[in-house]
Design an enzyme around this catalytic site. Structure first.
Site, PDB file in Angstrom:
ATOM      1  N   THR A 166     -41.773  37.018-128.728  1.00  0.00           N
ATOM      2  CA  THR A 166     -41.112  37.612-129.891  1.00  0.00           C
ATOM      3  C   THR A 166     -39.725  36.967-129.990  1.00  0.00           C
ATOM      4  O   THR A 166     -39.126  36.653-128.965  1.00  0.00           O
ATOM      5  CB  THR A 166     -40.936  39.132-129.665  1.00  0.00           C
ATOM      6  OG1 THR A 166     -42.213  39.737-129.646  1.00  0.00           O
ATOM      7  CG2 THR A 166     -40.089  39.771-130.757  1.00  0.00           C
ATOM      8  N   ARG A 194     -52.760  46.447-136.138  1.00  0.00           N
ATOM      9  CA  ARG A 194     -51.837  46.961-135.113  1.00  0.00           C
ATOM     10  C   ARG A 194     -50.413  46.563-135.467  1.00  0.00           C
ATOM     11  O   ARG A 194     -50.127  45.414-135.769  1.00  0.00           O
ATOM     12  CB  ARG A 194     -52.197  46.390-133.744  1.00  0.00           C
ATOM     13  CG  ARG A 194     -51.265  46.839-132.597  1.00  0.00           C
ATOM     14  CD  ARG A 194     -50.175  45.811-132.330  1.00  0.00           C
ATOM     15  NE  ARG A 194     -49.365  46.156-131.136  1.00  0.00           N
ATOM     16  CZ  ARG A 194     -48.302  45.477-130.745  1.00  0.00           C
ATOM     17  NH1 ARG A 194     -47.885  44.436-131.434  1.00  0.00           N
ATOM     18  NH2 ARG A 194     -47.633  45.840-129.673  1.00  0.00           N
ATOM     19  N   VAL A 195     -49.514  47.524-135.448  1.00  0.00           N
ATOM     20  CA  VAL A 195     -48.094  47.256-135.672  1.00  0.00           C
ATOM     21  C   VAL A 195     -47.347  47.682-134.416  1.00  0.00           C
ATOM     22  O   VAL A 195     -47.538  48.804-133.932  1.00  0.00           O
ATOM     23  CB  VAL A 195     -47.558  48.021-136.901  1.00  0.00           C
ATOM     24  CG1 VAL A 195     -46.059  47.777-137.071  1.00  0.00           C
ATOM     25  CG2 VAL A 195     -48.300  47.578-138.160  1.00  0.00           C
ATOM     26  N   GLY A 196     -46.543  46.801-133.883  1.00  0.00           N
ATOM     27  CA  GLY A 196     -45.797  47.106-132.667  1.00  0.00           C
ATOM     28  C   GLY A 196     -44.386  47.573-132.964  1.00  0.00           C
ATOM     29  O   GLY A 196     -44.088  48.076-134.049  1.00  0.00           O
ATOM     30  N   GLY A 218     -40.762  42.451-125.626  1.00  0.00           N
ATOM     31  CA  GLY A 218     -41.490  42.988-124.481  1.00  0.00           C
ATOM     32  C   GLY A 218     -42.720  43.738-124.933  1.00  0.00           C
ATOM     33  O   GLY A 218     -43.255  43.483-126.014  1.00  0.00           O
ATOM     34  N   HIS A 219     -43.166  44.692-124.117  1.00  0.00           N
ATOM     35  CA  HIS A 219     -44.376  45.451-124.450  1.00  0.00           C
ATOM     36  C   HIS A 219     -44.074  46.447-125.561  1.00  0.00           C
ATOM     37  O   HIS A 219     -43.373  47.435-125.357  1.00  0.00           O
ATOM     38  CB  HIS A 219     -44.913  46.164-123.209  1.00  0.00           C
ATOM     39  CG  HIS A 219     -46.191  46.871-123.473  1.00  0.00           C
ATOM     40  ND1 HIS A 219     -46.307  48.246-123.443  1.00  0.00           N
ATOM     41  CD2 HIS A 219     -47.423  46.394-123.836  1.00  0.00           C
ATOM     42  CE1 HIS A 219     -47.552  48.578-123.756  1.00  0.00           C
ATOM     43  NE2 HIS A 219     -48.245  47.480-123.987  1.00  0.00           N
ATOM     44  N   GLY A 220     -44.593  46.161-126.750  1.00  0.00           N
ATOM     45  CA  GLY A 220     -44.235  46.914-127.958  1.00  0.00           C
ATOM     46  C   GLY A 220     -44.431  48.412-127.877  1.00  0.00           C
ATOM     47  O   GLY A 220     -43.564  49.194-128.274  1.00  0.00           O
TER      48      GLY A 220
END
Length: 316
Positions: A166, A194-196, A218-220
């Site tokens: 990202t 999917r939306v993070g 990072g991890h959304g």
């Protein structure tokens, strides 16, 4: 106020053969954003320019180079925010656009809304005259390979999420206004739609002149659970420095929900930080005409901006 820009190219694991490209990409983005600030441009202009530079760079998971969803398509999210008046614009699940950050800015400036998604974002892009690019143009060989590997029955997609990039930028301009911008292709082999965290205000980024600006990576889903960007600014409002605020929030995310990530921060006084709980994060910043950049924990290389610009023109 002396202008400052900080950029990141994503937190995670950066393979050896990609290190140089990632370093060069964040350096180029920081120099471009700083160039805007030096010419009297706004923080919003600077973060958009920096992020566009990384969206166009196939080393990063944003724009060209985005990872693919379960169907093998690119779906991208982006956000931009102006700390002056808390205006923000975002897009999610957009396809066939080279620079989602540009579309996010148009949402902020040309609509009364803050977030447009999928088909609606597509119609808005058409209305704004944003050129469509064929979906394949945004797909790199690397993204396609990873997608195929993740389709294998014994694959572990989680393993492949560790080196995702990202991209983001934060800045403060000569008038003391702050801004943030973040853009991503999301998670490899994600469900369609999917939306993070990136497109969610307060998670993927936040900017407020009263405290500062931050962009996350990072991890959304973990970032969303703790509303990471806003959490960092909250800590700064309580008197923490950008570095301590970033470390405190990242530590909370790790202990509370087991999530890893990275952040870049600038406060209203122009102090900055680039912190991460992952193995690596490519980042770069320019302040007082000095460029600083790195990938590993504790790494901080420094060059005068003039020297960096000269080597940029000559090819790093």
């Amino acid at each position: 106020m002396k202008p400052v820009i900080v950029v990141h190219g994503g937190a995670g694991r950066i393979f050896k053969e990609r290190e140089e490209g990632c370093r060069a990409g964040v350096v180029r983005a920081a120099l471009r954003g700083y160039g805007v600030l030096k010419q009297g441009g706004s923080a919003v202009d600077a973060v958009e320019e920096a992020v566009r530079s990384m969206e166009d760079d196939p080393h990063f998971n944003a724009g060209c180079g985005s990872v693919l969803n379960e169907k093998g398509e690119v779906e991208m999210d982006a956000i931009i925010m102006d700390g002056k008046n808390l205006d923000s614009g975002a897009v999610s699940a957009v396809k066939c656009i080279a620079n989602p950050i540009k579309l996010a800015r148009l949402v902020m400036e040309k609509t009364k809304h803050m977030l447009l998604t999928d088909h609606g974002a597509h119609l808005f892009a058409q209305a704004m005259g944003i050129p469509e690019v064929p979906g394949e143009k945004l797909i790199t060989e690397r993204s396609r390979e990873r997608w195929k590997k993740n389709l294998e029955p014994d694959s572990n997609p989680e393993e492949f999420q560790k080196d995702l990039g990202t991209v983001g930028a934060v800045a403060i301009d000569s008038e003391g206004n702050v801004a943030c911008a973040t853009s991503t292709g999301g998670l490899s082999n994600k469900l369609i739609g999917r939306v993070g965290d990136t497109a969610c205000v307060g998670s993927g980024g936040y900017a407020d002149n009263r405290s500062g600006a931050t962009s996350t990576t990072g991890h959304g889903e973990s970032i969303m659970k703790v509303v990471l960007a806003r959490l960092i600014l909250y800590h700064m409002e309580q008197g923490m420095s950008p570095e301590v605020a970033a470390d405190t929030a990242l530590d909370y995310m790790k202990t509370r929900v087991g999530g890893l990530g990275g952040v870049i921060v600038v406060d209203k006084a122009g102090e900055w930080a680039a912190r991460f709980s992952t193995k690596q994060m490519s980042w770069a910043t320019v302040k007082d005409d000095n460029l600083h950049y790195g990938i590993y924990t504790g790494e901080k290389q420094t060059k005068p901006v003039d020297e960096a610009l000269a080597s940029e023109r000559g090819g790093l």
